[in-house]
Design a protein around this motif. Structure first.
Motif, short mmCIF file in Angstrom:
data_model
loop_
_atom_site.label_atom_id
_atom_site.label_comp_id
_atom_site.label_asym_id
_atom_site.label_seq_id
_atom_site.Cartn_x
_atom_site.Cartn_y
_atom_site.Cartn_z
N TYR A 53 5.45 4.62 -2.30
CA TYR A 53 5.12 3.69 -3.38
C TYR A 53 6.38 3.05 -3.96
CZ TYR A 53 2.85 1.98 -7.65
OH TYR A 53 2.36 1.18 -8.65
N ALA A 54 6.38 1.73 -4.08
CA ALA A 54 7.49 0.99 -4.69
C ALA A 54 6.94 0.14 -5.82
CB ALA A 54 8.20 0.12 -3.66
N SER A 55 7.52 0.24 -7.00
CA SER A 55 6.98 -0.46 -8.17
C SER A 55 7.80 -1.69 -8.57
CB SER A 55 6.89 0.50 -9.36
OG SER A 55 8.16 1.06 -9.66
N SER A 56 9.03 -1.80 -8.09
CA SER A 56 9.87 -2.92 -8.49
C SER A 56 9.35 -4.24 -7.91
CB SER A 56 11.31 -2.71 -8.02
OG SER A 56 12.08 -3.88 -8.20
N SER A 57 9.39 -5.28 -8.72
CA SER A 57 8.95 -6.60 -8.26
C SER A 57 9.86 -7.14 -7.15
CB SER A 57 8.93 -7.59 -9.43
OG SER A 57 10.23 -7.71 -10.00
N GLN A 58 11.08 -6.61 -7.06
CA GLN A 58 12.01 -7.05 -6.02
C GLN A 58 11.49 -6.73 -4.63
OE1 GLN A 58 14.77 -8.92 -6.39
NE2 GLN A 58 14.21 -9.06 -8.55
N TRP A 59 10.66 -5.69 -4.50
CA TRP A 59 10.13 -5.35 -3.18
C TRP A 59 9.26 -6.46 -2.63
CZ3 TRP A 59 11.16 -1.78 0.41
CH2 TRP A 59 11.98 -0.71 0.04
N GLN A 60 8.49 -7.10 -3.50
CA GLN A 60 7.65 -8.21 -3.05
C GLN A 60 8.50 -9.33 -2.47
OE1 GLN A 60 4.47 -8.29 -2.83
NE2 GLN A 60 3.53 -6.96 -4.35
N LYS A 61 9.66 -9.57 -3.08
CA LYS A 61 10.54 -10.64 -2.63
C LYS A 61 11.27 -10.29 -1.34
CE LYS A 61 11.33 -12.06 -7.44
NZ LYS A 61 12.34 -12.21 -8.51
N SER A 62 11.38 -8.99 -1.03
CA SER A 62 12.16 -8.56 0.14
C SER A 62 11.30 -8.36 1.38
CB SER A 62 12.91 -7.26 -0.17
OG SER A 62 11.99 -6.18 -0.26
N ILE A 63 9.98 -8.55 1.27
CA ILE A 63 9.06 -8.24 2.37
C ILE A 63 9.40 -9.02 3.65
CG2 ILE A 63 6.67 -8.47 3.13
CD1 ILE A 63 7.30 -6.01 1.38
N SER A 64 9.93 -10.21 3.51
CA SER A 64 10.22 -11.03 4.69
C SER A 64 11.51 -10.61 5.39
CB SER A 64 10.32 -12.51 4.29
OG SER A 64 11.36 -12.71 3.35
N THR A 65 12.29 -9.70 4.82
CA THR A 65 13.55 -9.27 5.43
C THR A 65 13.32 -8.10 6.38
OG1 THR A 65 14.06 -7.76 3.62
CG2 THR A 65 14.82 -10.04 3.40
N ARG A 66 14.23 -7.94 7.33
CA ARG A 66 14.09 -6.87 8.33
C ARG A 66 14.40 -5.52 7.69
NH1 ARG A 66 14.27 -6.36 13.87
NH2 ARG A 66 14.61 -8.60 14.11
#
Length: 218
Positions: A53-66
């Protein structure tokens, strides 16, 4: 493999109220996708999947990265334990697991056999699954001996030390190159029956480390 440079003092005398910790809970499930499965994943159907589980909004922004997935055995005076490290850009997700926990080993055996591991990261109401190379994990077999000397309380004390002293935050910061954003670090505990039962008995953990997200998504 990693170990603490200086032997930590695990006889912490701070009060229970000061030391209460709340941790997100990762779980091991089975990869059973709905509908058509892409060719690289077909051979993984029915294999264990690690969901965290990841709660930081930054994870949503990083989904496109490898992403990268790596495993580190950490040695301490209380015994070794496993850190599973999953990274996307400047987002780090660490899952702590007990080598003495029998529920961990089907996952490690699968990843060792396949040389790949499936990670599912839960952000909000979405599970983002990736197939990740993990390389040769055969050396981790030496830690199977921990099953015969399981010490769940010692493992949880190791977890408490890692959290309270920001060990993984400092590690991620040290791995960040000059000019890169400050790392976003989140921590999960592999929440097996043994871990949940031990956490219930230990005063420094305020809640059983189970993520409510799993109940809604499965």
């Amino acid at each position: 493999m990693s170990q603490f440079k200086n032997k930590p003092n695990f006889t912490d005398t701070t009060t229970t109220e000061q030391r209460q910790l709340r941790l997100k809970g990762a779980e091991i499930g089975r990869f059973e996708p709905q509908g058509t499965v892409a060719f690289p994943l077909k051979s993984f159907v029915g294999e264990p999947i690690l969901e965290a589980y990841a709660s930081s909004s930054q994870w949503q922004k990083s989904i496109s990265t490898r992403p990268t997935l790596s495993l580190v055995a950490r040695r301490t005076p209380l015994g070794p334990f496993l850190t599973i490290e999953y990274r996307r850009a400047d987002c780090w997700l660490f899952i702590l697991a007990d080598f003495g926990d029998a529920e961990l080993w089907p996952l490690l055996d699968s990843w060792t056999r396949k040389k790949h591991g499936i990670m599912g990261v839960i952000t909000g109401n979405t599970v983002h699954c990736t197939l990740n190379p993990v390389g040769d994990l055969s050396n981790f077999g030496i830690y199977r001996a921990e099953l015969s000397r399981s010490k769940p309380v010692a493992f949880m004390n190791n977890v408490a030390y890692m959290v309270e002293h920001g060990v993984l935050e400092r590690y991620a910061l040290a791995e960040t190159r000059p000019g890169e954003p400050r790392p976003i670090v989140e921590l999960n505990l592999l929440s097996t029956d043994s871990v949940a039962e031990t956490a219930n008995r230990m005063e420094q953990f305020a809640t059983v480390p189970k993520s409510s997200a799993f109940a809604a998504l499965h």
